[in-house]
Enzyme design. Structure first.
Site, short mmCIF file in Angstrom:
data_model
loop_
_atom_site.label_atom_id
_atom_site.label_comp_id
_atom_site.label_asym_id
_atom_site.label_seq_id
_atom_site.Cartn_x
_atom_site.Cartn_y
_atom_site.Cartn_z
CG ASP A 293 -2.35 0.75 1.05
OD1 ASP A 293 -3.19 0.57 1.51
OD2 ASP A 293 -2.16 1.61 0.29
CD GLU A 494 -6.98 5.59 2.51
OE1 GLU A 494 -6.66 5.93 1.47
OE2 GLU A 494 -6.09 5.12 3.14
C1 GLC Z 1 -4.37 4.33 -0.13
C2 GLC Z 1 -5.19 2.86 0.06
C3 GLC Z 1 -5.43 1.96 -0.96
C4 GLC Z 1 -5.20 2.67 -2.40
C5 GLC Z 1 -3.78 3.19 -2.17
C6 GLC Z 1 -3.43 4.00 -3.62
O1 GLC Z 1 -3.72 4.55 1.20
O2 GLC Z 1 -4.94 2.34 1.20
O3 GLC Z 1 -6.69 1.38 -0.84
O4 GLC Z 1 -5.16 1.76 -3.32
O5 GLC Z 1 -3.54 4.11 -1.07
O6 GLC Z 1 -4.02 5.16 -3.75
#
Ligand code: GLC
Length: 595
Positions: A293, A494
């Protein structure tokens, strides 16, 4: 610790392994031939995914042989979010990759999590919690197919979806990214969504978009629903609650899996070799690749980035998502230097590098991007098309859950004489879509083109003789024969959506009370990413509809409110009656009135 896997699960595991192994092996000869030609720099480059905002100079894609670029939630083309801007933006990065010695094509990734939601004018679907309420697996497959066509229409072939989390605590800001808190239901949707994006088999046809099951594992089980927090349980519970959706997705052929920020029993998931390598790649036979991530490896050892690099790669990560460019710490140039040193020092084996690159190249061959990275203009033209929006409208219709309908007020008559519509959310596309819409956090107001707010949908649905009073503060309800009151959460994503309490706001409760005081029946529509404690709002409403975060197609709401279609939605999770988690729910999983 002895894992009590039942015989049936054992058979499923065996089937998963054999199926997964078959799925990608057909390109292994081509992969081996290419791998043998690659330098260490070229191999490490394939393992690096850089956010577009960090690449001030696109030529770094060529210079460092980068294998992937992504656009995180706020990393948009400098000249705007139009379809053409995105197509031009992505093409520029791809051209850099194709100008390298071995011309290994770039895999561009984006969070198309409820449609191609970063792109202005794209079809925006209900978030997963609403799709879970539909219980319609084929519809979700079709929705993801539409998403794949719109994503591919901008030259992008990788969506960071489906999110197959199983959110246990609705205080979590990502509850709406989960289909349900029920493992079996999530597993079913994991298959539907994966096949929708990839079809039954990843293939060179340009509408096949690589799916990315996320976030492995236990993201929905953190204590108190704290985002990126700690999931505390034994391995048997972890497997029982959170592993089945991944087993299902792997069996369905998912080509990538994103590792989760959360910790398990205090250890960051990005450093958990047992789960990433022994379980996912060994026991389950996952043949695709694992992507980290956003800067997640940095959290393994916040004092020593090189140690974080070592531990994440050795744990089984194949591609690292790096949002930082030159001038920032833990940037992609630093990562490349650190990994080269670790190989030279024997701390990361050449075999581990080769395994990671093999997995990445396997997918790139399977997607056919070595043959062509061209974008089919018909797909570009399909973005936001009436046909695509019709699928999203059906998703909205089937996602609505009718929680209350006193005196069968719903459906309303299209010939109603005077209809008052209150609540600013009635005419706010951003609130209707929620987070991950154009911007990471979403936003209020007209965030994208081509959508239909609930108010606009009402105006298109009722008879020309109907008098519609739009009164955001419910100040004018004169002679209303009914009031539609729109309340709910403002957009978030988030950790920004983590809450310590889940009450419907006092302002919203007051708005509904004001509507009730008019004496007219009140139909309350709740836009939210999760169940909320309704307090007086439920009692003051004649009818109450959980609409989740429906997206751009507001006509899906009026289709049901005015009787062209029936309510069929069912709660994808319990609806709490109070802050006491042990109390009997207000409404149980599966509840939903028909009319
Ligand atoms: C974010 C998320 C993830 C996402 C990634 C790219 O923090 O946790 O779900 O795909 O970063 O944006």
């Amino acid at each position: 610790m002895k894992n009590t896997i039942t015989i049936a699960a054992g058979i499923l595991l065996a089937a998963t392994m054999s199926h997964a192994a078959l799925l990608f092996s057909e390109h292994d000869k081509q992969v081996d031939t290419l791998l043998a030609q690659m330098t260490l720099d070229e191999k490490i480059g394939q393992m690096v995914q850089v956010d577009s905002s960090a690449l001030k100079d696109t030529t770094d894609v060529q210079k460092y042989f980068l294998g992937s670029v992504l656009s995180g939630g706020t990393s948009d083309p400098a000249d705007g979010n139009s379809v053409q801007s995105w197509l031009k933006f992505v093409t520029e990065f791809q051209e850099q990759a194709l100008s390298t010695r071995l011309k290994i094509p770039l895999l561009y990734g984006i969070d198309a999590v409820h449609g191609h939601n970063n792109v202005d004018g794209a079809t925006v679907f209900p978030h997963n919690i609403g799709l879970g309420a539909t219980r319609d697996l084929d519809l979700v497959r079709r929705a993801e197919r539409v998403t794949a066509e719109e994503v591919a229409g901008t030259g992008i072939r990788w969506a960071f979806a489906p999110c197959i989390t199983v959110p246990q605590d609705a205080h979590w800001g990502r509850t709406y990214e989960g289909f349900s808190d029920d493992t079996e239901l999530v597993s079913q949707f994991a298959v539907a969504a994966t096949i929708g994006l990839q079809r039954k088999k990843i293939s060179t046809e340009p509408t096949f978009v690589l799916a990315c099951a996320k976030h492995f594992i236990g993201d929905g089980g953190t204590t108190d629903g704290i985002d990126q927090g700690n999931t505390v349980c034994n391995e048997a519970t972890l497997r029982e609650k959170y592993l089945p959706p991944y087993i299902a997705a792997i069996k369905a052929g998912v080509g990538s899996i994103m590792v989760s920020y959360n910790s398990w029993n205090g250890e960051k998931m990005h450093g958990q070799k047992h789960l990433l390598t022994d379980v996912l790649k060994g026991e389950l036979g996952f043949q695709g690749f694992l992507v980290s991530d956003w800067a997640a490896i940095d959290q393994i050892n916040t004092n020593d980035y090189k140690n974080s690099v070592e531990r994440s790669i050795n744990a089984g990560l194949d591609m690292i998502m790096i949002p930082n460019g030159a001038g920032k710490t833990n940037n992609y140039i630093e990562f490349i230097g650190d990994l080269k040193s670790l190989v030279a020092e024997g701390k990361v084996s050449q075999a581990r590098i080769d395994d990671a690159v093999t997995r990445i190249l396997r997918i790139k061959f399977a997607l056919g991007i070595f043959e062509s990275t061209a974008t089919d203009s018909k797909l570009t033209a399909s973005i936001g098309s009436p046909e695509h929006r019709a699928v999203a409208r059906e998703c909205v219709r089937k996602s609505l859950v009718l929680l209350k309908n006193q005196k069968n007020i719903l459906p309303l008559s299209k010939k109603i004489r005077t209809l008052a519509v209150v609540g600013a959310g009635a005419d706010d596309l951003g609130m209707q879509c929620g987070g991950w819409t154009i911007d990471w956090q979403g936003g209020r107001g007209n965030v994208t083109h081509g959508g239909t707010t609930l108010l606009a949908a009402i105006k298109q649905t009722v008879s020309p003789e109907t008098k519609i009073i739009f009164s955001p503060d419910a100040g004018d309800l004169k002679n209303a024969d009914a009031v539609i009151a729109v309340v709910g959460e403002h957009p978030y994503a988030e950790m920004k959506g983590d809450r310590v309490e889940l009450n419907l706001s006092a302002e919203d409760c007051a708005l509904i009370a004001k509507a009730k005081a008019s004496g007219a029946p009140v139909v309350t529509i709740l836009f939210s990413g999760r169940p909320l404690l309704l307090n007086s709002a439920l009692a003051d409403s004649t009818s109450f509809v959980a609409a989740w975060l429906p997206g751009t197609e507001g006509l899906g709401l009026t289709d049901v409110l005015f009787g062209d279609h029936k309510f069929t939605g069912k709660l994808p999770r319990n609806w709490p009656a109070s802050a006491d988690k042990s109390a009997t729910p207000q409404f149980q999983f599966g509840y939903g009135l028909k009319h």
